[in-house]
Structure formats: structure tokens, C-alpha cells
Design a protein around this motif. Sequence first.
Motif, short mmCIF file in Angstrom:
data_model
loop_
_atom_site.label_atom_id
_atom_site.label_comp_id
_atom_site.label_asym_id
_atom_site.label_seq_id
_atom_site.Cartn_x
_atom_site.Cartn_y
_atom_site.Cartn_z
N GLY A 146 8.70 21.17 19.09
CA GLY A 146 7.61 20.36 18.51
C GLY A 146 7.17 19.26 19.45
N GLN A 147 8.15 18.56 20.04
CA GLN A 147 7.81 17.40 20.88
C GLN A 147 7.18 17.81 22.22
OE1 GLN A 147 11.14 14.67 21.04
NE2 GLN A 147 11.08 14.30 18.83
N ALA A 148 7.56 19.00 22.71
CA ALA A 148 7.02 19.42 24.01
C ALA A 148 5.79 20.32 23.85
CB ALA A 148 8.10 20.18 24.79
N ARG A 149 5.36 20.51 22.62
CA ARG A 149 4.35 21.54 22.33
C ARG A 149 3.06 21.40 23.16
NH1 ARG A 149 2.90 25.12 17.98
NH2 ARG A 149 1.31 26.35 19.02
N THR A 150 2.55 20.19 23.32
CA THR A 150 1.28 20.08 24.06
C THR A 150 1.47 20.54 25.52
OG1 THR A 150 1.72 17.75 24.48
CG2 THR A 150 0.21 18.25 22.68
N ALA A 151 2.64 20.25 26.06
CA ALA A 151 2.92 20.70 27.43
C ALA A 151 3.09 22.23 27.45
CB ALA A 151 4.17 20.02 27.97
N LEU A 152 3.84 22.75 26.48
CA LEU A 152 4.11 24.20 26.46
C LEU A 152 2.83 25.00 26.24
CD1 LEU A 152 7.43 24.22 24.34
CD2 LEU A 152 7.15 24.12 26.84
N ASP A 153 1.91 24.43 25.48
CA ASP A 153 0.64 25.12 25.22
C ASP A 153 -0.18 25.36 26.49
OD1 ASP A 153 1.00 25.50 22.53
OD2 ASP A 153 -0.09 23.70 21.91
N THR A 154 0.10 24.59 27.53
CA THR A 154 -0.69 24.78 28.76
C THR A 154 -0.34 26.10 29.46
OG1 THR A 154 0.90 23.67 30.23
CG2 THR A 154 -0.75 22.28 29.16
N PHE A 155 0.83 26.69 29.13
CA PHE A 155 1.25 27.92 29.81
C PHE A 155 0.59 29.17 29.22
CE2 PHE A 155 5.49 25.46 30.21
CZ PHE A 155 4.98 24.74 31.29
N GLY A 156 0.24 29.10 27.93
CA GLY A 156 -0.32 30.26 27.24
C GLY A 156 0.09 30.20 25.78
N GLY A 157 0.03 31.34 25.11
CA GLY A 157 0.41 31.39 23.69
C GLY A 157 1.90 31.13 23.51
N VAL A 158 2.26 30.65 22.32
CA VAL A 158 3.69 30.39 22.05
C VAL A 158 4.11 31.19 20.82
CG1 VAL A 158 3.63 28.06 23.03
CG2 VAL A 158 3.25 28.38 20.58
N ASN A 159 5.38 31.57 20.80
CA ASN A 159 5.94 32.27 19.63
C ASN A 159 7.35 31.71 19.43
OD1 ASN A 159 6.89 34.04 17.72
ND2 ASN A 159 6.01 35.85 18.68
N TYR A 160 7.48 30.75 18.49
CA TYR A 160 8.79 30.13 18.23
C TYR A 160 9.55 30.98 17.22
CZ TYR A 160 12.37 26.83 16.77
OH TYR A 160 13.58 26.25 16.46
N LEU A 161 10.74 31.42 17.59
CA LEU A 161 11.46 32.41 16.80
C LEU A 161 12.60 31.84 15.96
CD1 LEU A 161 11.61 35.05 19.67
CD2 LEU A 161 10.30 35.31 17.55
N GLY A 162 12.85 30.54 16.05
CA GLY A 162 13.89 29.95 15.21
C GLY A 162 14.97 29.26 16.01
N ALA A 163 15.99 28.77 15.30
CA ALA A 163 16.98 27.88 15.89
C ALA A 163 17.99 28.57 16.82
CB ALA A 163 17.73 27.15 14.78
N ASP A 164 18.19 29.87 16.62
CA ASP A 164 19.17 30.57 17.46
C ASP A 164 18.60 30.72 18.88
OD1 ASP A 164 20.71 32.40 18.84
OD2 ASP A 164 20.58 33.98 17.32
N PRO A 165 19.21 30.05 19.89
CA PRO A 165 18.65 30.10 21.25
C PRO A 165 18.65 31.50 21.84
CG PRO A 165 20.79 28.96 21.22
CD PRO A 165 20.43 29.21 19.79
N GLY A 166 19.43 32.42 21.26
CA GLY A 166 19.48 33.78 21.79
C GLY A 166 18.28 34.63 21.42
N LEU A 167 17.49 34.16 20.45
CA LEU A 167 16.40 35.02 19.97
C LEU A 167 15.26 35.19 20.97
CD1 LEU A 167 16.18 34.01 16.21
CD2 LEU A 167 16.90 36.21 17.16
N ALA A 168 14.97 34.14 21.74
CA ALA A 168 13.88 34.25 22.73
C ALA A 168 14.24 35.29 23.80
CB ALA A 168 13.55 32.90 23.35
#
Length: 291
Positions: A146-168
Motif C-alpha cells: 500500500g505504501q509503495a503503491r505509487t512507485a510500484l505503479d510506475t512499472f506496470g500493472g500490479v496483482n497483489y496476491l496476499g500476505a504469503d510472500p511465496g504466492l508471487a
Amino acid sequence: MTEHGKTPVTVLGLGAMGTALVEALLAAGHPVTAWNRTASRAEGVAAKGASVASTVSEALAANKTVIACLLDYDSVHEVLDPVASGLEGRQLINLTNGTPGQAREMSAWAEELGAEYLDGGIMAVPPMIGTPGAFIFYSGSGTVFGQARTALDTFGGVNYLGADPGLAPLHDIALLSGMYGNFIGVIQAFALVGSAGVKAREFAPLLRGWMDAMSGFLERTAELIDDGDYERGVVSNIGMQAAAFPNLAKAAEEQGISAELLAPLQPLMDKRVAAGHGAEDLVGVIELLKK
Ligand code: FVH
């Protein structure tokens, strides 16, 4: 956050992908501090406005948001382990390719050091970064996302899959598995027609048309898998396919081409048929992949 609502970001790694990420951030007005093991590779982004850190410690100290995009997880540890205490209070976003297990391990390690962790799987090649065709899977800390979202949006589309770091990385590797499966077929097909002097350029439209037609069955295949019913509505059963499949290897042999890329599928098909599943769809072999 700057007064203009931009997030200052540290980027560790200025390979092809790290450089593309930095350029996208700079183009959108986010201040960037960059570090790379080989310092000369930072010259290009410095000319575009990035601050260059001469040490990893300096790069970590510069910003709360830290993106790592290095060759592999071993190199991330190689870079961060010696300065691990510098991660305290940082938000580490790791966009390095890896496995679900590696992501979970790194997340636990970062959290022990007092950092929050978000993992990412980049589904784009460097020139696509910053274009609508690029997207990145994220999982791990929702706060960081959430806090880095504006920066992350500059790379392209985002798909947040949840709290488990292994899901991405799980989704990243699954898509790459599909891609490499396609590459295997494509390379084999070009090699086969090439053995008869057919130009790849000439054959490419035929191959694309065929693969586009076959990809139309993807959703139906997914339904069979989810329902655990591999026989419903079957039009080309595995019994028939297992009988025809050896011709792929035989044709290759006749043409002086290796069939080693295709070889692993035949024994799985034969095993499934021998177990009495000859009337099923080919996708029934998925049962044999479950260990
Ligand atoms: N490029 C692509 O098409 C794909 C697209 C999808 C995502 N991948 C992954 O992104 C990670 C970085 O890939 P890259 O394309 O930037 O890779 P390189 O251009 O080879 O740059 C590698 C960087 O890693 C640094 N590095 C390697 N080993 C170490 C180490 N032991 N210590 C410190 N840094 C290390 C290397 O530094 P240097 O060689 O310039 O000094 C580069 O910065 C990757 O996970 C892809 O799978 C890319």
C-alpha cells in the motif's frame, strides 16, 4: 514521501531489469538512490537523475523503500548479509526471480532484522517496464504494498496476491512454466520444418495460428482440472494421443532432429493409459505430477 507525493526509492541492482525499474521511477518523478556491484553500470541512470550510492549501507540509509532486483536470491543475500543491520525499519521489496520457499525464507529473515518484506514476480522483459503490457505479482506485507503503491505503479500493472510472500513467485514460476512449455514446442516445430528447408519466417504464421487455436481450450482444461473430471466432453482422448505421439519422435529422427525436448511426455501418457484412463483428456496426466 516528497512534498509532491512521490516515494523516494533505493534500488539495488542495475542489470537490464534494475535499470529499467530505475528509469520508470525517475520518469514518474520518484527520487531514486541506486547501487550496483559494478559501479560503472550506474552511469546511465546517474545521467538521468538518480543518486548513486557507493556502498550498500549508504543505499539502505538513503530511503525506507528498498527494491532489490539482482540475479538470484543468493546474490541478494550476498549483498545484504554483510550490512543486515541496515535493514531495520526498511521496507524491502524483492523483485529478484526465485522460488516460493526462497521468498518465505527471505521474508522471515528480513522480519527478524526489523524490516517489512514484499516479494514480487516481474512478468515483463526490460523494454516493457513502464508500459501497459507489463505487470508484476506481489505478495507479502500489505502495508508495504500500500505504501509503495505509487512507485510500484510506475512499472506496470500490479496483482497483489496476499500476505504469503511465496504466492508471487509461485504465480511467476507457473506462468514461466507455461511459457517454457510453449518455447519447447516452438523450438521443436521450427527445427523440424527447418530440416526440410522451410524458412522459419514462412512457417511462423502457421504456427501462430495453430497455437492461438489450441490456446482457446485453456479455460475448458481448467474446468476439467477444478472438477477433477478428465472425461467430460472429451474430443481427443489420451488413448488416441498416446498412440500418435511417438510419430513426433519418429518424424524428428527421420529428419535428423533430436526429439529430446518432447521426450518426457510420452511415458506419462503411456502410464495414464495403462492405468485405464485412455478415455480421458490429456490433462489427466496432471495426476501423475502430484508427489
Ligand atoms: N531481464 C529479463 O528479461 C527478466 C524479466 C523477468 C524478471 N527477471 C529477473 O530479474 C532479475 C534481474 O534480472 P536482470 O535482467 O537485471 O539481470 P542482469 O542484467 O543479468 O543483472 C544482474 C544483476 O545482479 C547483479 N549481481 C549478480 N550477482 C551478484 C552478486 N553476487 N553480488 C552483487 N550483485 C550481483 C549484477 O551486478 P553486476 O554484475 O552488474 O555487478 C546485476 O546488477 C533476475 O532475478 C531475473 O531472473 C529478468
